[in-house]
Design a protein around this motif. Structure first.
Motif, short mmCIF file in Angstrom:
data_model
loop_
_atom_site.label_atom_id
_atom_site.label_comp_id
_atom_site.label_asym_id
_atom_site.label_seq_id
_atom_site.Cartn_x
_atom_site.Cartn_y
_atom_site.Cartn_z
N TRP A 30 -6.34 -7.04 -17.92
CA TRP A 30 -5.49 -7.96 -17.16
C TRP A 30 -4.07 -8.01 -17.72
O TRP A 30 -3.09 -7.87 -16.97
N ASN A 31 -3.92 -8.20 -19.02
CA ASN A 31 -2.59 -8.28 -19.63
C ASN A 31 -2.06 -6.92 -20.07
O ASN A 31 -1.02 -6.85 -20.72
N LEU A 57 -12.45 -6.76 -17.13
CA LEU A 57 -11.29 -7.27 -16.41
C LEU A 57 -10.34 -8.02 -17.35
O LEU A 57 -9.12 -7.88 -17.26
N ALA A 58 -10.89 -8.79 -18.28
CA ALA A 58 -10.07 -9.52 -19.25
C ALA A 58 -9.30 -8.55 -20.15
O ALA A 58 -8.16 -8.82 -20.51
N LEU A 74 -2.89 -4.46 -15.31
CA LEU A 74 -3.52 -4.79 -14.04
C LEU A 74 -2.88 -6.01 -13.38
O LEU A 74 -2.59 -5.99 -12.18
N GLY A 75 -2.66 -7.07 -14.13
CA GLY A 75 -2.04 -8.27 -13.57
C GLY A 75 -0.68 -7.96 -12.95
O GLY A 75 -0.38 -8.39 -11.83
N THR A 104 -8.24 -2.54 -9.06
CA THR A 104 -9.16 -2.82 -10.17
C THR A 104 -9.98 -1.57 -10.50
O THR A 104 -10.24 -1.29 -11.66
N ASP A 109 -5.78 -15.68 -10.51
CA ASP A 109 -6.63 -16.05 -11.64
C ASP A 109 -7.76 -15.05 -11.75
O ASP A 109 -8.16 -14.44 -10.76
N VAL A 110 -8.28 -14.91 -12.96
CA VAL A 110 -9.51 -14.13 -13.16
C VAL A 110 -10.54 -15.09 -13.73
O VAL A 110 -10.28 -15.82 -14.69
N VAL A 151 -11.20 -11.71 -9.08
CA VAL A 151 -9.75 -11.88 -9.05
C VAL A 151 -9.51 -12.83 -7.89
O VAL A 151 -9.79 -12.50 -6.74
#
Length: 151
Positions: free
Chosen positions: A66-67, A62-63, A70-71, A130, A89-90, A105
């Protein structure tokens, strides 16, 4: 053989909403979760929820995504659905005695802006995103939250 009927998503109850995050300092109300139910809600007047703490996500798929889209995709989805969200937030929400927990998430929404049923639909839509990014081992949780900005 036909596909079995899918299990409908779990919808949070008023009782669960009030106790789920009770051990966190801000005690936010849970609106929705993609964790499978059912959850046992404490019924005794002296009952308490399982103590939880927020922890960093750490190394997780996920990290990584994320950038990298996905975010932004989640933000766009929430806006398109008309969700009055306040934060995303994750992290991990770890129960007392556990060394780790699944990635989450964690979406904050304005107080009273989503019913439990609406929240469930939003959470599951976000969970689908996700999956599209190749992250299957996480949950989406929605809570009521107000962000205070100070000068």
């Amino acid at each position: 053989m036909p596909d079995p009927t899918p299990t409908p998503p779990f919808v949070v109850t008023e009782g669960l909403s009030k106790v789920y995050y009770k051990s966190l300092p801000s005690k936010p109300s849970l609106i929705a979760t993609t964790k499978p139910g059912p959850f046992e809600v404490p019924t005794d007047p002296e009952a308490y929820s399982v103590p939880k703490e927020l922890r960093p996500l750490g190394k997780h798929a996920l990290a990584s995504v994320w950038n990298h889209g996905l975010g932004d995709s989640l933000r766009d989805t929430l806006n398109t659905m008309g969700v009055n969200w306040t934060s995303m937030d994750v992290l991990r929400i770890v129960e007392d005695g556990e060394s780790s927990s699944p990635a989450v998430v964690w979406i904050g929404v304005e107080f009273g802006s989503l019913s439990f049923e609406e929240g469930s639909a939003v959470a599951h839509k976000c969970r689908t995103l996700t999956d599209c990014y190749g992250v299957q081992d996480c949950h989406v949780e929605i809570r009521e939250s107000r962000v205070m900005r100070y000068c």
